[in-house]
Write a protein that holds these residues in place. Structure first.
Motif, PDB file in Angstrom:
ATOM      1  N   VAL A 216       0.863  -1.183   0.000  1.00 13.79           N
ATOM      2  CA  VAL A 216       0.000   0.000   0.000  1.00 13.79           C
ATOM      3  C   VAL A 216       0.901   1.235   0.000  1.00 13.79           C
ATOM      4  CG1 VAL A 216      -1.751   1.282   1.300  1.00 13.79           C
ATOM      5  CG2 VAL A 216      -1.831  -1.212   1.243  1.00 13.79           C
TER       6      VAL A 216
ATOM      7  N   SER B 143      -2.282   0.407  -4.626  1.00 15.72           N
ATOM      8  CA  SER B 143      -1.901  -0.914  -4.127  1.00 15.72           C
ATOM      9  C   SER B 143      -1.123  -1.645  -5.205  1.00 15.72           C
ATOM     10  CB  SER B 143      -3.133  -1.714  -3.730  1.00 15.72           C
ATOM     11  OG  SER B 143      -3.817  -2.115  -4.894  1.00 15.72           O
TER      12      SER B 143
ATOM     13  N   GLU C   3      -6.172   3.388  -5.860  1.00 16.06           N
ATOM     14  CA  GLU C   3      -7.254   2.964  -4.969  1.00 16.06           C
ATOM     15  C   GLU C   3      -8.132   4.130  -4.553  1.00 16.06           C
ATOM     16  OE1 GLU C   3      -8.082  -0.028  -4.346  1.00 16.06           O
ATOM     17  OE2 GLU C   3      -6.317  -1.226  -4.842  1.00 16.06           O
TER      18      GLU C   3
ATOM     19  N   ILE D 115      -8.167   8.761  -0.523  1.00 13.42           N
ATOM     20  CA  ILE D 115      -8.614   8.127   0.719  1.00 13.42           C
ATOM     21  C   ILE D 115      -9.040   9.150   1.763  1.00 13.42           C
ATOM     22  CG2 ILE D 115      -7.367   5.985   0.331  1.00 13.42           C
ATOM     23  CD1 ILE D 115      -5.229   7.041   2.303  1.00 13.42           C
TER      24      ILE D 115
ATOM     25  N   PHE E 136      -8.020   1.877   2.449  1.00 12.88           N
ATOM     26  CA  PHE E 136      -8.295   2.804   1.357  1.00 12.88           C
ATOM     27  C   PHE E 136      -9.415   3.791   1.672  1.00 12.88           C
ATOM     28  CE2 PHE E 136      -6.671  -1.148  -0.789  1.00 12.88           C
ATOM     29  CZ  PHE E 136      -5.363  -0.673  -0.813  1.00 12.88           C
TER      30      PHE E 136
END
Ligand code: GAL
Length: 670
Positions: free
Chosen positions: A354, A372, A382, A385, A472
């Protein structure tokens, strides 16, 4: 206009029949014969008709073949060496077997076509497109006067009566000049300027009535050598009738056989949409030709523009690094670690790398992104976040924020807005840790921006924290804080503003105690402070914190930032940079036997870094690769375009006595 052959005109357009007789193309693209009899409007082949030959003579052209050839009957690579074949990927027109020829019968196709040879014509090579060499006509300088319409390049092509789309291409390596094109006795291109080092392409539709298309390229105003006309290629395509059957064939031809996995999401989605639209139209009885044409074109474009995903199998420090959708990775000032989490798609626990970091798409102010990866080379986006906020209302109107901040008081929401305001808040150097007790992902970052007392963009000088149940996100912002202060019995390097926290990092020790490492005292002193069991605040609030137990100060006045901590063979290492904004400077690292122990200054770990700028980068993280090797992650900031700041990942090496060594490599694998 048939100059030589005086063919009788048969201006019939046959619909529902396939009557183009094909050339046996050398190495061009040919497709198999279609089983059915789709309706494609093609000009009737006059010669064969006159000769009374049957259509089943073995070189019949199917609609499928026409489609494969992009409806091209001629695709002439002018002045290419004879008898030249066709380069890989280049389409051979269905009426030709060589890429160019002097006017006469094509030995392969039986069609009569080619250039009218003149003594003044000179062949030259062009480098066009994908690296294949193509020819070009030009004229001997000494012979150019009289120039003008008298000196040009004439081509004639045997063609049944019908509508054609003609494309003429000019790649001009010389000074700018003009070009004129006549076709079927009409001026189709007039005084078009050909710019230097440009490929100019002109397209027009023309009707042929007499069995031959006549084309002439020249420069009407041309007088001197610098006006000499050029000609790179000629393409003549049938204008087809767009029908449901043709669309059906197009759906077959434009099939992305490799499937969605191969292509970028955006390009595959566009393609799939075009496929769906074409499929829907196919079954519509009332569709018009214009509709079929539109869907055909969209499908062809969607297919042509399919973009293969970038794949990497090595690190290339300083080069652009794109995600699996071919977008530049936006994870600056970031951190990479391996995490185990529940994969939404498979419902199983997955272990993946990550990468969290700053999103600089919009410049200095942006949210936090995550990526990722399974191999550290190829990264899948992803999402954002932790989003920043564009207005106070957004927190109470947009679902994303409403769900996240349910139960927050007005005052708390005001604070969220102040700390995440897209116009003023600075969100930098995000770092992520997982708390096994609370099962929460905890994100800390340098949270800055103006305050009530100061307009300066770095006035808040705080550490922000946010939490989520998934790596995420979305992350719920809790608050931003000033942290520990200089004890009374020590010399505070910046007593006018206490507890500052700017560039920061996190470290979780073997006993699961987490630490926040950050620049304080106006970036003059690095601090290491213990976090509480939940990792969401200091272990002990500043007013009660005990020096040496809850926090330490490192080399007061040394002015270090961009900290990155790692452990090797029981030794703790802390890498840092100097403080020169976006400009790179010399790295320095410290070594200790525990987080709150004595840190020894070990100097610059870089070897061969002649400019003394940490190879033009600033540290942000050091992590362990699957090989056990440690990887240095740095940012090469581009202050003129922060979003194109590059990532510098280098292998970390150690001397026998445990000294850290960082050397430049252009490309490497772990
Ligand atoms: C650097 C710092 C970066 C960013 C930048 C702004 O010193 O390491 O994270 O804050 O300054 O100029």
């Amino acid at each position: 206009m048939g100059r030589d052959r005086g063919l009788r005109v048969a201006a019939l357009l046959l619909t529902g029949m396939l009557t183009v007789f094909a050339a046996a193309c050398g190495s061009g693209q040919r497709a198999g014969t279609a089983g059915g009899e789709p309706s494609v409007r093609v000009p009737q082949d006059i010669e064969k008709e006159q000769d009374g030959e049957s259509r089943a003579s073995g070189n019949e052209v199917t609609a499928e073949e026409l489609l494969q050839a992009d409806f091209l009957l001629y695709n002439v690579d002018c002045a290419s060496a004879e008898p030249a074949g066709f380069a890989e990927g280049q389409i051979c027109g269905l009426y030709q077997s060589v890429s160019d020829q002097p006017f006469g019968t094509d030995a392969g196709s039986g069609k009569t076509w080619g250039y009218r040879q003149e003594d003044y014509m000179v062949r030259e090579e062009d480098r066009l497109g994908e690296g294949f060499l193509a020819g070009k006509w030009t004229i001997k300088e000494e012979e150019y006067p009289p120039g003008g319409a008298e000196m040009g390049f004439a081509y004639d092509f045997q063609l049944p009566a019908g509508e054609y789309q003609v494309t003429v291409g000019f790649y001009n390596p010389f000074g700018p000049r003009k070009i004129d094109v006549d076709c079927e006795g009409r001026r189709m291109v007039e005084g078009e300027k050909l710019l230097r080092y440009r490929l100019t392409e002109k397209q027009f539709d023309v009707r042929v009535e007499d069995g031959e298309l006549n084309l002439k390229v020249y420069n009407e105003e041309g007088k001197r050598a610098m006006d000499i006309p050029i000609l790179s290629y000629i393409r003549i395509a049938i204008v087809p009738e767009y029908t449901g059957e043709l669309l059906e064939l197009a759906l077959e031809k434009y099939t992305a056989a490799e499937g969605g996995e191969m292509y970028t999401k955006a390009s595959y989605e566009r393609y799939e949409q075009a496929v769906r639209a074409a499929e829907a139209l196919r079954i519509q009885a009332s569709a018009k030709e214009a509709d079929y044409k539109e869907k055909f074109m969209e499908l062809k474009e969607g297919y042509t523009l399919l973009e293969k995903k970038c794949r990497y199998d090595s690190f290339r420090p300083g080069e652009q690094w794109r995600d699996t959708d071919n977008e530049l990775i936006q994870a600056h000032g970031g951190q990479v670690q391996q995490m185990r989490f529940l994969d939404d798609e498979t419902g199983e626990t997955a272990a993946r790398w990550v990468w969290v970091g700053e999103d600089k798409t919009a410049g200095a102010r942006g949210g936090i992104r995550a990526y990722s990866s399974e191999d550290l080379y190829n990264w899948q986006y992803e999402g954002i976040i932790m989003r920043n906020v564009s207005s106070r209302e957004q927190l109470e109107t947009e679902d994303y924020f409403k769900e996240l901040y349910e139960g927050y008081t007005e005052e708390q929401l005001d604070n969220v807005f102040r700390c995440l305001d897209a116009n003023s808040a600075i969100i930098e150097r995000p770092k992520l840790i997982y708390n096994e007790q609370t099962k929460q992902y905890v994100l800390w970052f340098h949270a800055d921006g103006p305050t009530e007392e100061s307009d300066s963009s770095y006035a808040a000088a705080s550490a922000g924290v946010a939490v989520s149940d998934s790596p995420f996100g979305p992350y719920r912002f809790i608050d931003r804080y000033r942290l520990n202060v200089c004890p009374e019995d020590q010399e505070d390097m910046y007593p006018s503003s206490r507890g500052m926290a700017r560039d920061m990092n996190l470290f979780v020790d073997e006993d699961k105690t987490a630490y926040i490492i950050y620049s304080s005292e106006e970036n003059l002193t690095l601090y290491i402070s213990k976090l509480n069991d939940e990792y969401t605040y200091l272990a002990t609030p500043p007013e009660k914190a005990v020096y040496g137990e809850d926090f330490i100060r490192l080399y007061p006045g040394a002015q270090r930032e961009a900290p990155a901590v790692f452990v090797r063979n029981g030794d703790y290492y802390l890498l840092s940079s100097g403080c020169t904004g976006w400009a790179p400077n010399q790295a320095r690292y410290y070594k200790s036997n525990s987080m709150l122990g004595e840190w020894e200054n070990m100097g610059d770990p870089c070897i061969g870094d002649d400019k003394v700028t940490t190879f033009d980068s600033q540290s942000t993280c050091v992590f362990e690769a699957p090989s056990g090797e440690l990887i240095y992650m740095g940012d090469r900031w581009n202050s003129d375009n922060l979003s194109d700041s590059r990532y510098i990942w280098l292998p970390v090496e150690f001397s026998e006595d445990g000294r850290m060594e960082l050397r430049w490599v252009n490309e490497w694998k772990y």
